[in-house]
Design an enzyme around this catalytic site. Sequence first.
Site, short mmCIF file in Angstrom:
data_model
loop_
_atom_site.label_atom_id
_atom_site.label_comp_id
_atom_site.label_asym_id
_atom_site.label_seq_id
_atom_site.Cartn_x
_atom_site.Cartn_y
_atom_site.Cartn_z
N HIS A 166 0.83 -1.20 0.00
CA HIS A 166 0.00 0.00 0.00
C HIS A 166 0.87 1.25 0.00
CE1 HIS A 166 0.56 -1.56 4.17
NE2 HIS A 166 1.03 -0.34 4.36
N GLN A 252 -4.49 4.17 3.92
CA GLN A 252 -3.42 3.41 3.26
C GLN A 252 -4.00 2.53 2.15
OE1 GLN A 252 -2.12 1.64 6.93
NE2 GLN A 252 -0.03 2.35 6.63
N ASP A 254 -4.53 0.06 -0.81
CA ASP A 254 -3.73 -1.05 -1.36
C ASP A 254 -3.39 -0.78 -2.82
OD1 ASP A 254 -4.22 -2.32 1.07
OD2 ASP A 254 -4.43 -4.28 0.11
N ARG A 282 12.84 -5.59 3.76
CA ARG A 282 11.76 -6.27 4.49
C ARG A 282 10.47 -6.02 3.73
NH1 ARG A 282 7.76 -4.36 7.95
NH2 ARG A 282 7.17 -5.60 9.76
N ASP A 284 7.00 -5.74 3.57
CA ASP A 284 5.95 -5.52 4.56
C ASP A 284 4.63 -6.14 4.07
OD1 ASP A 284 5.00 -3.93 6.94
OD2 ASP A 284 3.74 -3.01 5.40
N TYR A 288 -0.72 -9.93 1.32
CA TYR A 288 -1.95 -9.27 0.87
C TYR A 288 -1.80 -8.56 -0.48
CZ TYR A 288 -1.93 -9.69 5.95
OH TYR A 288 -1.79 -10.16 7.23
N LEU A 289 -0.72 -8.80 -1.20
CA LEU A 289 -0.45 -8.04 -2.42
C LEU A 289 -1.61 -8.09 -3.41
CD1 LEU A 289 3.30 -8.64 -3.41
CD2 LEU A 289 2.31 -6.90 -1.93
N GLU A 333 7.48 -10.24 5.76
CA GLU A 333 6.66 -10.11 6.96
C GLU A 333 5.31 -10.74 6.64
OE1 GLU A 333 4.31 -7.19 9.93
OE2 GLU A 333 4.19 -7.04 7.76
N ASP A 401 5.57 -3.05 16.80
CA ASP A 401 4.11 -3.18 16.81
C ASP A 401 3.65 -3.77 18.14
OD1 ASP A 401 3.73 -2.21 14.22
OD2 ASP A 401 4.09 -4.18 13.33
C1 BGC Z 1 4.02 -2.91 10.18
C2 BGC Z 1 3.04 -2.07 10.94
C3 BGC Z 1 2.16 -1.35 9.95
C4 BGC Z 1 1.52 -2.31 8.96
C5 BGC Z 1 0.85 -1.62 7.85
C6 BGC Z 1 3.19 -3.88 9.39
O1 BGC Z 1 3.95 -4.79 8.82
O2 BGC Z 1 4.89 -3.60 11.03
O3 BGC Z 1 3.67 -1.18 11.80
O4 BGC Z 1 1.17 -0.66 10.63
O5 BGC Z 1 2.49 -3.15 8.41
O6 BGC Z 1 1.79 -1.01 7.03
#
Ligand code: BGC
Length: 647
Positions: A166, A252, A254, A282, A284, A288-289, A333, A401
């Site tokens: 996103h 945010q 997508d 990393r 993130d 969910y892509l 992640e 987080d």
């Molecule tokens: C991050 C969070 C973030 C979320 C959305 C997670 O992987 O660690 O801090 O709010 O992604 O971007």
Amino acid sequence: MDVMGTVRAVKTASNEIASSSAVTNGVVDAGKQLDTAAAPLSAAADASQAAEGARQLISNGMPSNPNWIQEATFYQVYPRAFLDTTGSGQGDLRGVINRLDHIQDMGIDAIHLNPFFKSPMRDGGYDISDFRGVDPSLGTIADAKELIDEAHKRGIRVMTENVANHTSNMHPWFTDEVAQLKYIHANEGGHAALEALDKNDLKYVWDFTSEADGPPKLWSDTRTIFEDYEDGNWTWVPEAQGWNWHRFFNHQPDLNWDNPVVVKDMIANSDYWFDLGVDAQRMDAVPYLFERTGTFPDGRPMVGENLPETHAMLKKMRAHTDAKYDSRAFVGEANMMPEETTPYFGSGPGDELHALYNFPEMPRKYLSMWSGDKKHIAEAIEMSKGIPKNSAWLTFNRNHDEMTLEKVPEQVRLDLQEMFRKGNPELGIKPDPDAPRNLGISLRQWELLGENDVRNRQMNALLYTMPGTPVLYNGDEIGMRSIRGMYDRDGVRTPMQWDDSVNGGFSSADPKDLFIPSAVNDAKVASDGVNVAAQRLDPNSTLNHVKKLIAMRHGSEALQKGAADIIPTSSDHVSAIMRSTDNEQVLVLNNVKWTPESSSIDLPELVGRRVEVLDSNNPDRVISTLPGKIDLASNESLTLRILPDEA
Ligand code: BGC
């Protein structure tokens, strides 16, 4: 942007993936899936690049080692909370550069930097408005380059973020797209916007059903992740006259990875940071892509996560990166169970993500310590087995987080959240109505373990003795405390405590101007001695214990990359794990109960063998040969190297 036609959902729904000929038994043929989406990265181009040979790979000056991530010891830096060099009240990249000595001194050889890109900062910087720009409050691109170079000079590799799922709704891609949609609605009428959506030329994910009908039914079985903040995944955007899809905050949106332009631009952004010299990215929120619901080929329900297209895209990015750069890595992640995460390593020798965070392992260490039952640690070890040889799990105790309980059974999660809400005097856990957050608990390691030094050290020891590449969250090396209640998700992102001066030496700003208050200034928080300067001088400090643990891991190939075998013991509270390679055996014992415990260890062939204590959180521990039965103190952790037979 070419937007024409009538108003309807951009994405094709449901089963199209399940029926795709490119998917066989859940295995995706990356080439077939990506013919359209990743045309610029065609298989032929990648193959010919690879054929050019290793000498063509772009080096960033670090020693060539494609498996560095398996051997590394990571430190996670939240730059905004690390060190403020401008007096602004918030940390910056120069602050990280200034404190590289601290990081090096701990023995760390890789850092993970939380986002520092241009951002409205409504989600700690995970809401990016320019993928290639540094937020002015944090520095400049020159600072980022200097940080990478300075880290490299110290032998420290650098991992930055690739927030691929996103952007911020302030990203020009989004504001332009909204303006475009507004124009179409105003000039051609609502019907005119409908048709273009099938063409997949929008950068974000929309549904143009009417506002009056309420949130679209499309993909309605996809869960809401930030359940404390969002009612669902669709938000009405009045200017665009459409519903916008977001898995996280409503600000945010997508990205639409079905659009080849998005693919091309995002890969170019990834290359930009590798070109600047970063060693890893990393990825993130990687599951969910793509958006689809329906059924996987094996009958499992597909709810918009872990889609075959996502795997295919990541394989493509890996192939592209491996063919272009030397010794770079993608770390995923994916907060999922191992059956869902393991496929992200790819097939065969590992051809997708180089490493993944081990989300299920993290809470299981706490579960063992809260319940006093070793079975959760054993379960975590069993769950983590069987990944490709060239891959790695990144293990962690905490991060920026809330501590997620997404991957423990639902009732367990609800009970634990209730325990933290109400407190548990027996475990030293204070009542805190704000501790539960989303699907987890918003506290640092210190409070999670009942504010107890022995348990805190046991948890640190687990980080360096369990299998995987350890990631230490900044502040945990000195046992930093949370700020309770007041600051949403930021209570665990409090400024680093460098000394005991005002603001903990983090910033020269007026304390009221700090972006998050310092625990050092907060009379309610017991932060005496919780700072780097004091702990450096104290040989028994948490900091010096962590340093010893890192040195221990560096000095032991069994801890670094050995097998992990669960050894039976007579007590449910005493966990015994043998970490071993052909050359070394290290026995890791933990009494996870909050009272002393005696237990036999089922290693008859080793009883009487000489042992070396590599680490213990029990200052009275003396042991020179392996006994058949051992008395362990409350929450004692004991790491023993089995020495060669004298004969
Ligand atoms: C991050 C969070 C973030 C979320 C959305 C997670 O992987 O660690 O801090 O709010 O992604 O971007």
